[in-house]
Design a protein around this motif. Sequence first.
Motif, short mmCIF file in Angstrom:
data_model
loop_
_atom_site.label_atom_id
_atom_site.label_comp_id
_atom_site.label_asym_id
_atom_site.label_seq_id
_atom_site.Cartn_x
_atom_site.Cartn_y
_atom_site.Cartn_z
N CYS A 78 0.83 -1.21 0.00
CA CYS A 78 0.00 0.00 0.00
C CYS A 78 0.86 1.26 0.00
O CYS A 78 0.58 2.21 -0.74
CB CYS A 78 -0.94 0.01 1.22
SG CYS A 78 -2.24 -1.22 1.09
N ILE B 234 -8.02 -3.74 6.24
CA ILE B 234 -7.69 -3.80 4.82
C ILE B 234 -6.35 -4.51 4.60
O ILE B 234 -6.13 -5.14 3.58
CB ILE B 234 -7.67 -2.37 4.18
CG1 ILE B 234 -7.71 -2.45 2.65
CG2 ILE B 234 -6.48 -1.56 4.62
CD1 ILE B 234 -9.01 -2.81 2.06
N ALA C 27 -7.43 -7.98 4.47
CA ALA C 27 -8.34 -8.23 3.35
C ALA C 27 -7.59 -8.28 2.01
O ALA C 27 -7.87 -9.16 1.19
CB ALA C 27 -9.42 -7.16 3.31
N ILE C 28 -6.65 -7.37 1.82
CA ILE C 28 -5.90 -7.35 0.54
C ILE C 28 -5.16 -8.67 0.31
O ILE C 28 -5.30 -9.29 -0.75
CB ILE C 28 -4.95 -6.12 0.47
CG1 ILE C 28 -5.76 -4.84 0.28
CG2 ILE C 28 -3.93 -6.27 -0.66
CD1 ILE C 28 -4.95 -3.57 0.33
N ASP D 104 -12.82 -6.78 0.92
CA ASP D 104 -12.06 -5.53 1.11
C ASP D 104 -12.88 -4.50 1.88
O ASP D 104 -12.35 -3.78 2.73
CB ASP D 104 -11.63 -4.96 -0.25
CG ASP D 104 -10.47 -5.74 -0.86
OD1 ASP D 104 -9.76 -6.42 -0.09
OD2 ASP D 104 -10.29 -5.69 -2.09
N GLY E 71 -12.87 -5.29 5.39
CA GLY E 71 -11.57 -4.88 5.93
C GLY E 71 -11.56 -3.41 6.29
O GLY E 71 -11.09 -3.03 7.36
N VAL E 72 -12.11 -2.59 5.40
CA VAL E 72 -12.16 -1.14 5.65
C VAL E 72 -13.05 -0.85 6.86
O VAL E 72 -12.73 0.01 7.70
CB VAL E 72 -12.69 -0.39 4.40
CG1 VAL E 72 -12.94 1.07 4.70
CG2 VAL E 72 -11.69 -0.52 3.25
#
Lengths: 233, 101
Positions: free
Chosen positions: A75, A204, A207-208, A193, A196-197
């Motif tokens: 990220c 996240i 999740a990613i 995702d 996750g957020v």
Amino acid sequence: MFCHQCGTQVSADAQFCTTCGASFVPGTPGLLGAPETPWTPPAVIQVQAGRWIGEGWALVTADLGTYVLLALVFCVLSAAVPVILQGPLIAGFHIFTMKKLMGRRAELADLFVGFNYFVPTLVASIVIGLFVFCGTLLCVIPGLVVAAMYKFTYLFIVDKRMDFWPAMQASHAVAKRDYVGFTLFLLLMVLVDLLGVLCCFVGIFVAIPVTFAAITVAYKEIVGFEQRTVDAL
Amino acid sequence: MALFTALWYFSVPADPAVRLCAFHWLTGRPCPLCGLTRALFALAKGHWAAAVHFNALSPLGFAMLFALFWEGRMRAWLWKGGVGAFAVYGVLRICLPAYLT
């Protein structure tokens, strides 16, 4: 021993350099110089989105620390240098999970092995981004279908040594067998995702990796890893 | 069946306050696919005229959608023709006055 091409230290019985792909076996092409593997899609493909995401979850939770670190670096670098680094980093994420699925020792540095495929992954990420953008312009849904179509592109580049366009075509050939199923698979990953957020945003970073791992698991089941990729990794 | 029941029972606004279409947002004109969601809800209730009003090619669009569940040469033929038809319809929607499209 050390690689004669890039100087990386590799194990004594290695056949390829894990950094630059050079071959240590006389008369054998290196990882990057190897010719593209011809591939034809199977006649029937059964999309098992829930199980693939479940297996992705199991892979990530088994090595949560490294995966979270991987997602964090992914990220930060993607945000620092948008567009340019995204393709190679996605390829690196897949290589990490490929090694996990093969039972090899995967490490954070594998994220950067994707840079060995810099040009095809970069061009693929730009072309796919453009296609998805055009699709999204037309009432969103076509963009989702296009994104689902090209989810396996980076894996074809890494595993089958394909250039960006044959890899995109191969990924399309897979998704063509069940457009609805693969689009639902993508939507399920978007949902992961989003969850996750919702988990204070930090979710996240779990999740990613789950979504990338799910794509790699799906690729392994549908296409299968090339023997020389297994040997090289 | 559950999806069909939901489409039959619920309705979406005929003139939504917020449009998700980026093409419409950018150009002020509808894209070739604009109106398909509203048309789907109208078709489920048997309101064909309303569906065609929202998007003239909506019956073709839904034939293409349902064809995805069947393998065969017919599907490829329908999709190739359908994509071409939507492309032409898209150009007409941009070029012709609103009351004609």
